[in-house]
Structure formats: structure tokens, C-alpha cells
Design an enzyme around this catalytic site. Structure first.
Site, PDB file in Angstrom:
ATOM      1  N   GLU A   1       0.623  -1.290   0.869  1.00  0.00           N
ATOM      2  CA  GLU A   1       0.486   0.327   0.101  1.00  0.00           C
ATOM      3  C   GLU A   1       1.292   0.834   0.118  1.00  0.00           C
ATOM      4  O   GLU A   1       1.355   1.223   1.571  1.00  0.00           O
ATOM      5  CB  GLU A   1      -1.062   0.249   1.378  1.00  0.00           C
ATOM      6  CG  GLU A   1      -2.071   1.707   1.021  1.00  0.00           C
ATOM      7  CD  GLU A   1      -2.803   1.481   2.266  1.00  0.00           C
ATOM      8  OE1 GLU A   1      -2.429   0.694   3.667  1.00  0.00           O
ATOM      9  OE2 GLU A   1      -3.344   2.172   2.347  1.00  0.00           O
TER      10      GLU A   1
ATOM     11  N   LYS B   1      -2.398  -1.764  -3.335  1.00  0.00           N
ATOM     12  CA  LYS B   1      -3.606  -0.963  -2.793  1.00  0.00           C
ATOM     13  C   LYS B   1      -2.948   0.476  -2.507  1.00  0.00           C
ATOM     14  O   LYS B   1      -2.504   0.885  -1.918  1.00  0.00           O
ATOM     15  CB  LYS B   1      -3.916  -1.280  -1.048  1.00  0.00           C
ATOM     16  CG  LYS B   1      -4.824  -0.623  -0.902  1.00  0.00           C
ATOM     17  CD  LYS B   1      -4.910  -0.913   0.568  1.00  0.00           C
ATOM     18  CE  LYS B   1      -6.052  -0.602   1.806  1.00  0.00           C
ATOM     19  NZ  LYS B   1      -6.340  -0.566   2.909  1.00  0.00           N
TER      20      LYS B   1
HETATM   21  P1  13P Z   1      -9.067   4.360   4.224  1.00  0.00           P
HETATM   22  O1  13P Z   1      -9.685   3.815   3.261  1.00  0.00           O
HETATM   23  O2  13P Z   1     -10.330   4.741   5.475  1.00  0.00           O
HETATM   24  O3  13P Z   1      -8.183   5.282   3.639  1.00  0.00           O
HETATM   25  O4  13P Z   1      -8.455   3.535   5.061  1.00  0.00           O
HETATM   26  C1  13P Z   1      -8.220   2.074   3.852  1.00  0.00           C
HETATM   27  C2  13P Z   1      -6.789   2.027   4.867  1.00  0.00           C
HETATM   28  O5  13P Z   1      -6.101   0.377   4.913  1.00  0.00           O
HETATM   29  C3  13P Z   1      -5.579   3.094   5.400  1.00  0.00           C
HETATM   30  O6  13P Z   1      -4.708   2.034   5.411  1.00  0.00           O
END
Ligand code: 13P
Length: 341
Positions: A178, A220
Site C-alpha cells: 500500500e 492497494k
Molecule cells: P481508508 O479507505 O479509510 O483510506 O483506509 C484504508 C486503509 O487501510 C488505510 O491504510
């Protein structure tokens, strides 16, 4: 089972054409912020009540294939004493866990950030796996500023993501990678596009150097959006910019791209996903969600920390999950927001 088969089994269980991932992995300070907003004390009991409410939502597994948990949740149980990871499994939802330990300033690059948590990661992952987790999540955060992120910053962050992913794959745990470029600021959408392109390019370069199997991971990313203080872009503009940058940077071997919501409103995040899926002709990956706030906000507000609101909260969560599932097929209409369930 070989490690590769183990990883493939998890990917197969998590990636399909209809479902997405629920991010319910807020750290203790973050869940406190969310609970403060509904005047609810962030006690261990309340966190357990809330997260077991989410996971026991009837029918959730129809739209959700994976749930990211905070480590505390792995050890908690629902009211009938079933461990929460088992509750997820019983809904055909694969449990995973956030493994990074938060972020701080990156020395040498003022304004850039870096995430902690590599030390002892292998040992922690082994423990989480015993508790039922089959995938992990690690988030690197990139604020956009006049001079940020720096070239050094995006390289350092990419290196962390690749090292984390390598530890996960070695242990048979699917890594969710991510890199999140924040929406904060007044930059325009093209600036976000440029930064996202540079960041994703450096992330995949590092993943290659560290020998990551791209087929056995999930990306992600953020969507490409203008800064929150700039303006709101229509879904078609977000979709065009997001697909353009993903096509330039994400290899076709990656099975699934699961967007974070990053502060978008719940309806906005669904409309943007829908536009992306309508416009995606020939995209090689699944384009899905791993939303935290955009799935949970309506449920949290319906709940208000009160046991009697449990069903209303589950109803609100299921509605968001269902509408996002329709958005995956490019079949969402904003008018559906007014319908009951
Ligand atoms: P949000 O969709 O609220 O941005 O959170 C996703 C997430 O896992 C952030 O690390």
C-alpha cells in the site's frame, strides 16, 4: 502444501469479479479518533463490540472476500466466544492483519515520511498466521508538498514495501502493498498523477529487485485525485487519470488492484470505482476496493456505540458493501443511494 500453493490459495480466495476487501485495521489512536466522533469511549470492550458487529453482519461474505484486522482483533472473540478470525472464515472472508507500526519523519528528506516495523516482522507474522491471518498489509504514506515527495523519499519508501513483501511471501502470507499518496493539499489532479506515476514506478522496481512474485500480491493504491483543498473532480476525470497511471506502471501479472478510500466520502468512493470499472477496457487486473472509512463511516454513525443500534449499523455496512460490488461491475447508479438497503 508448498509456500507458493499456500499463497495462491489465499489469492484465489480473495480475488474475484464481485467482492472486495474491508479495511478494519485502525490502530488504537486511529480508532479512538473514529470513536471520539460518535462520543464513544475507545475501550477494549467497545473495540471488540464494534469489530464483532462488522464481522457478524449477515451476508457480508457475498460482497467482501477479505478483512484487514488490527493485531488486537486477531485475539478477540464475538459474544458466543468464537474467535473473530474464525467468524470471518465462517463468512468465507479471509482474515488478514496490518503489520506496519505507523510512520514518522524520514531523516534527510524534510516533509517525507517513512513507516516502521521491519524489525521482528518474521516472528510477528508467524504468530499472526497461527491466529488465522493469511495476508498482511503495510502502508507507506506520501504527502504532496512543493518539494515532496523527494526522489530519495520515494526510493526509501519503495524499499520498505519490497522488504516487507519479501518477508511475507517467504512465510506464505500474501502481502498487500500500500503506497498511499495523500489527498491533503491544494495540488491539482495532474500533480497527483505525476507523483503517483513516480511512486508506483519506484515501488515495482523495488519489488522486482527483491524478487517478489507479482502474481501472489495485491496492490492497494490511492486513486488519482485533486487535492482536497483544490476541488472535487467528476468520476470520469478520476477514472481517466487513474487508469492512465496504472496502465503505465502496474505489470499485468498483478492479479488485483484494491483502492484505499483515503478520505473520499462513501458515495464519492463508490461512484469513482464505478467510473473506473466502466472505463477499464482491456485492463489486465481486477479493480476493486480495500476501503476503510468509505465502507465503515455510515455503519459507525448508525451504531453510535449503542448495542440497540447494532442491526442498523450492520445494515449500513452491508449497503455500502453491496453498492461497491455493483460498482465493480460498472452497474452502480447514484440514485441507488436513496433505496433502503
Ligand atoms: P481508508 O479507505 O479509510 O483510506 O483506509 C484504508 C486503509 O487501510 C488505510 O491504510
Amino acid at each position: 502444501m508448498s509456500i507458493t500453493n499456500e499463497l495462491q490459495k489465499t489469492i484465489t480466495g480473495m480475488v474475484d469479479e464481485k467482492r472486495g476487501i474491508l479495511a478494519a485495521d485502525e490502530s488504537s489512536p486511529t480508532i479512538k479518533k473514529r470513536f471520539d466522533a460518535i462520543d464513544t469511549e475507545a475501550t477494549e470492550a467497545n473495540r471488540r463490540a464494534y469489530r464483532s458487529l462488522l464481522l457478524t453482519t449477515p451476508g457480508l461474505g457475498e460482497y467482501i472476500s477479505g478483512v484487514i484486522l488490527f493485531e488486537e482483533t486477531l485475539a478477540q472473540s464475538d459474544d458466543s466466544r468464537t474467535p473473530l478470525p474464525e467468524v470471518a472464515w465462517s463468512q468465507k472472508i479471509i482474515p488478514g492483519v496490518k503489520v506496519d507500526k505507523g510512520k514518522g519523519p524520514l531523516p534527510g528528506a524534510p516533509g517525507d515520511l517513512i513507516t516502521y516495523g521491519l524489525d521482528g516482522l518474521a516472528e510477528r507474522l508467524q504468530g499472526y498466521k497461527q491466529q488465522g491471518a493469511r495476508f498482511a498489509k503495510w502502508r507507506e504514506v506520501y504527502p504532496i508538498g512543493r518539494h515532496n515527495p523527494t526522489r530519495m523519499g520515494w526510493h526509501a519508501n519503495a524499499e520498505m514495501l519490497a522488504r516487507y513483501a519479501a518477508v511475507c511471501q517467504e512465510l506464505g502470507v500474501v502481502p498487500i502493498v500500500e503506497p498511499e499518496i495523500l489527498m491533503d493539499g491544494d495540488h491539482d489532479i495532474e500533480r497527483c498523477a505525476d507523483v503517483t506515476e513516480a511512486v508506483l514506478h519506484s515501488v515495482f522496481h523495488a519489488l522486482h529487485l527483491h524478487g517478489i512474485s507479482l502474481e501472489l500480491m495485491i496492490l492497494k493504491p490511492n486513486m488519482v485525485l485533486p487535492g482536497q483543498a483544490c476541488r472535487t473532480a467528476p468520476p470520469e476525470e478520476v477514472a481517466e487519470a487513474t487508469l492512465r497511471i496504472l496502465k503505465r506502471t502496474v505489470p499485468a501479472a498483478v492479479p488485483s488492484i484494491n483502492f484505499l478510500s483515503g478520505g473520499q466520502g462513501a458515495d464519492e468512493a463508490t461512484a469513482n470505482l464505478d467510473a473506473i470499472n466502466r472505463m477499464k477496457t482491456n485492463a489486465p487486473w481486477q479493480l476493486s476496493i480495500s476501503y476503510g472509512r468509505a465502507l465503515q463511516q455510515p455503519a459507525l454513525h448508525a451504531w453510535q456505540g449503542k448495542p440497540e443500534n447494532r442491526e442498523a449499523a450492520q445494515h449500513a455496512l452491508l449497503k455500502r458493501a453491496r453498492l461497491n460490488s455493483l460498482a465493480r461491475l460498472g452497474e452502480y447508479e447514484p440514485s441507488m443511494e436513496k433505496e433502503g438497503g
